[in-house]
Design a protein around this motif. Structure first.
Motif, PDB file in Angstrom:
ATOM      1  N   ILE A  50     -15.859   7.875 -14.834  1.00 35.86           N
ATOM      2  CA  ILE A  50     -15.839   6.877 -13.756  1.00 35.86           C
ATOM      3  C   ILE A  50     -16.267   7.532 -12.443  1.00 35.86           C
ATOM      4  N   LEU A  96      -9.639  10.362  -9.005  1.00 36.25           N
ATOM      5  CA  LEU A  96      -9.891  10.225 -10.439  1.00 36.25           C
ATOM      6  C   LEU A  96      -9.875  11.584 -11.136  1.00 36.25           C
ATOM      7  N   THR A 127     -10.924  -1.141  -6.107  1.00 40.27           N
ATOM      8  CA  THR A 127     -11.274  -1.309  -7.515  1.00 40.27           C
ATOM      9  C   THR A 127     -10.977  -0.076  -8.373  1.00 40.27           C
ATOM     10  N   ALA A 128     -11.397   1.090  -7.931  1.00 41.91           N
ATOM     11  CA  ALA A 128     -11.139   2.330  -8.677  1.00 41.91           C
ATOM     12  C   ALA A 128     -10.246   3.258  -7.871  1.00 41.91           C
ATOM     13  N   THR A 154      -5.490   2.034  -9.704  1.00 44.11           N
ATOM     14  CA  THR A 154      -6.268   1.967 -10.944  1.00 44.11           C
ATOM     15  C   THR A 154      -6.328   3.319 -11.633  1.00 44.11           C
ATOM     16  N   ALA A 155      -6.584   4.376 -10.865  1.00 42.91           N
ATOM     17  CA  ALA A 155      -6.711   5.711 -11.447  1.00 42.91           C
ATOM     18  C   ALA A 155      -5.419   6.148 -12.126  1.00 42.91           C
ATOM     19  N   ILE A 160     -17.267   1.548 -13.482  1.00 42.13           N
ATOM     20  CA  ILE A 160     -16.217   1.673 -14.495  1.00 42.13           C
ATOM     21  C   ILE A 160     -16.712   1.130 -15.832  1.00 42.13           C
TER      22      ILE A 160
END
Length: 504
Positions: A71, A108, A164-165, A169-170, A198
Motif C-alpha cells: 500500500i 504503514l 483513507t489509508a 486503517t493501517a 490500496i
C-alpha cells in the motif's frame, strides 16, 4: 501520472456507481462529480468485509506486513497526482501534502515492522499442572486476535494521514481486520486515489477483495448506516465533538454495542510558569504564535490557550504574540463550513474576552485572532474552554499559583498539555503534573504540541471529550490494540491453535 476522479465506490474489488451524485467544492480548480453513498452500498461493503474476514485474519504476519508495504509503495507511485488533487481540494500547500504523504506511508511501514516482531500478540502460556492439589490446572494459552470488520471515517484536516489509508486503517489492517472507509466529502478525489492505491496493493499481494472498501458520502445517513451495521465491530473516527458524539451514541445504542474510538478535539492548554515567563516570555510568545497559525490552526493539537501569572510580563507576552500574529497572511481553510465556524468562534470570544489582535476573516480565508481574559472569568464561563477550530488563541492570567492549579483542574479532557518552565519552576510544576496526568494523553515540556511523532511511545488521545476512549491512541503502534481482543485457549490441541501460538 495524471488523475481524474471517476467518483465511484470500491466494494468487493469493484468500482461501483450509485444513483445520486454530489459535487466537490475544491479550494481551487475544477469541481468533480462523485457518486453519493447509500445504505445499500454500505450494506454491500460490510458484507464483503465480513466475507473476507476469516481468510484475512488467518493470513500470516509476514503476508500482512507485505500488504501494508505494498500500500505504501502504491501511494508513493501516485505521489505527484495525490499532491495535485490534495492541494486543489483542501487548499493546503504542496509541502504540507508531501510531508503528510510521507507520514502516511511511514505509518504503514511502521505497522509492518511492528507486526513482524509479534510482541503485540501478548502471548501468554500457563502450562498444565495435572497433579496440582486440590484441583489440577488445565493448559491455558492466550493471544490477541482481530475483532472483525472496522469502519473508518476520513478526517477533514488530514486528507492522507488520518483518512483513507491513515493510522486507523493501517492499524486495523495490521491487526487482521478488514476496513470499510467512509471518505470525507471535503476531499473525495484525494480519498479515491488513495483507495485506488490500496486496491492495487490488494491485487498485487493476493489479499481477499473485500478486505478494504471505500464509500463516498456527503450525508449523515451513510455514516449512521455504517456504524449501525451489525457486521461492523469497531469504529475509528477523527472529527468534531458534535459529529463524533452523535456516532458514539449510535454505536452504544446498537443491539450489540461496539467500541467507538473517536478523537474529537482539544484546546491543548499551555502553562507558562513564572520563571520561564520572566526569562524568555518573548520567545515563548513567538513560538506560540507560530504553532497557533500552523496550517491555519486546523490541527487537533493546536495550542488554543495559554495560562500565565498576571502582570507586566503577561502584558508583554500578549503584545509580542499580537505583533507576531499581525504579520501572518490569510490562509485558506479546508472548507467553507470550517471557515464559517471559525468566524463564529472568534465572534463569541470577542464578546467575552479582551481582544489583543483580531484579524478580519472573509470567505474561506482565515486570519488569526488572540484574546486575553482572567482566570476568574475563564472559570465562570465554560464557553471559553470550548475548541475553536482555527488560528484563535486565548491568554488566561492567574493571580496565584493556587489559581493556576484551579484553572488546570477545571479543564476537560485534552489531547495535550504543555509546561513552559525553568529550573526555578520545578515546585509549581510538581504540583501541576498530577493534575495534567489526569487531563491529557500527552504532556510536553518547553515545546509545542503541533506535530505528533509517529512512534511506539506516542499517545494521541485523552480523557473525554478529547477522545471517547481514554485508554486508546490513534497514533503510534499502540493503536493496533483497539482492533484486537484476547482469546484464551484451554486444552486446545496444537493443530487447532492459531499459527502464532503453536509451539509457543
Amino acid at each position: 501520472m495524471t488523475f481524474t476522479p471517476h467518483g465511484k465506490h470500491l466494494i468487493a474489488g469493484e468500482w461501483l456507481a450509485g444513483e445520486g451524485t454530489f459535487r466537490s467544492a475544491p479550494a481551487h480548480g475544477t469541481p468533480h462529480e462523485f457518486s453519493a453513498g447509500t445504505v445499500d452500498l454500505v450494506n454491500r461493503a460490510c458484507e464483503a468485509a465480513e466475507d473476507a474476514f476469516a481468510a484475512y485474519a488467518a493470513t500470516s504476519r509476514e503476508d500482512r506486513a507485505r500488504f501494508l508495504e505494498a500500500i505504501a509503495d502504491q501511494i508513493e507511485a501516485r505521489a505527484e497526482a495525490i499532491t495535485t488533487i490534495g492541494t486543489a481540494e483542501t487548499g493546503l500547500p504542496e509541502a504540507r501534502l508531501q510531508g503528510e504523504r510521507g507520514r502516511t506511508t511511514g505509518q504503514l511501514r511502521l505497522f509492518a515492522d511492528h507486526i513482524r516482531k509479534g510482541d503485540y500478540l501478548d502471548r501468554r502460556v500457563d502450562v498444565a499442572l495435572p497433579d496440582r492439589q486440590p484441583l489440577p490446572r488445565p493448559n491455558l494459552r492466550l493471544m490477541q486476535r482481530p475483532i472483525g470488520p472496522v469502519a473508518v471515517f476520513g478526517a477533514s484536516n488530514f486528507p492522507l494521514a488520518f483518512s483513507t489509508a491513515g493510522g486507523d486503517t493501517a492499524s486495523a489492517l495490521a491487526a487482521g481486520c478488514p476496513v470499510v472507509v467512509k471518505g470525507h466529502p471535503a476531499h473525495p478525489g484525494t480519498g479515491e486515489i488513495v483507495a485506488e492505491a490500496i486496491h492495487a496493493a490488494i491485487r498485487d499481494t493476493g489479499m481477499p477483495a473485500g478486505v478494504f472498501g471505500f464509500i463516498h458520502g456527503d450525508s449523515h445517513a451513510v455514516g449512521a448506516a455504517l456504524v449501525q451495521h451489525p457486521l461492523i465491530k469497531a469504529v475509528g473516527f477523527t472529527g468534531s465533538l458534535r459529529g463524533g458524539r452523535a456516532l458514539f451514541d449510535l454505536c452504544a445504542a446498537r443491539p450489540e454495542p461496539i467500541p467507538f474510538f473517536g478523537e474529537l478535539g482539544s484546546i491543548n492548554p499551555g502553562f507558562v510558569l513564572p520563571q520561564a515567563l520572566a526569562a524568555r516570555g518573548a520567545r515563548i510568545a513567538e513560538g506560540w504564535a507560530g504553532s497557533l497559525t500552523m496550517g491555519a490552526g486546523q490541527f487537533c493539537t493546536n495550542p488554543g490557550l495559554v495560562v500565565m501569572p498576571k502582570g507586566v510580563l503577561a502584558d508583554a507576552f500578549a503584545k509580542t504574540a499580537g505583533d507576531m500574529l499581525a504579520k501572518v497572511a490569510p490562509q485558506v481553510m479546508l472548507t467553507d463550513g470550517i471557515a464559517e465556524a471559525y468566524r463564529a468562534g472568534a465572534t463569541r470570544a470577542a464578546g467575552i474576552a479582551t481582544p489583543i489582535f483580531e484579524g478580519v476573516s472573509e470567505g474561506r480565508n482565515a486570519l488569526p485572532s488572540v484574546y486575553k481574559t482572567t482566570a476568574d472569568e475563564f472559570l465562570r464561563d465554560h464557553s471559553l474552554a470550548e475548541e475553536v477550530f482555527g488560528p484563535l488563541g486565548l491568554i488566561v492570567t492567574v493571580s496565584s499559583e493556587d489559581q493556576m492549579l484551579d484553572v488546570a483542574e477545571a479543564m476537560e479532557g485534552q489531547l495535550t498539555a504543555t509546561l513552559h518552565l525553568d529550573d526555578g519552576d520545578m515546585e509549581l510544576a510538581r504540583r501541576l503534573m498530577p493534575v495534567l496526568e489526569q487531563k491529557a494523553g500527552r504532556i510536553l515540556a518547553n515545546g509545542w504540541p503541533t506535530g505528533v511523532e509517529v512512534a511506539d511511545a506516542m499517545v494521541h488521545g485523552g480523557p473525554y471529550p478529547a477522545s471517547t476512549n481514554f485508554g486508546a491512541t490513534s497514533v503510534g503502534t499502540m493503536a493496533i490494540r483497539r482492533f484486537l481482543r484476547p482469546v484464551s485457549y484451554q486444552n486446545i490441541p496444537e493443530a487447532l491453535l492459531p499459527e502464532d501460538l503453536r509451539g509457543f
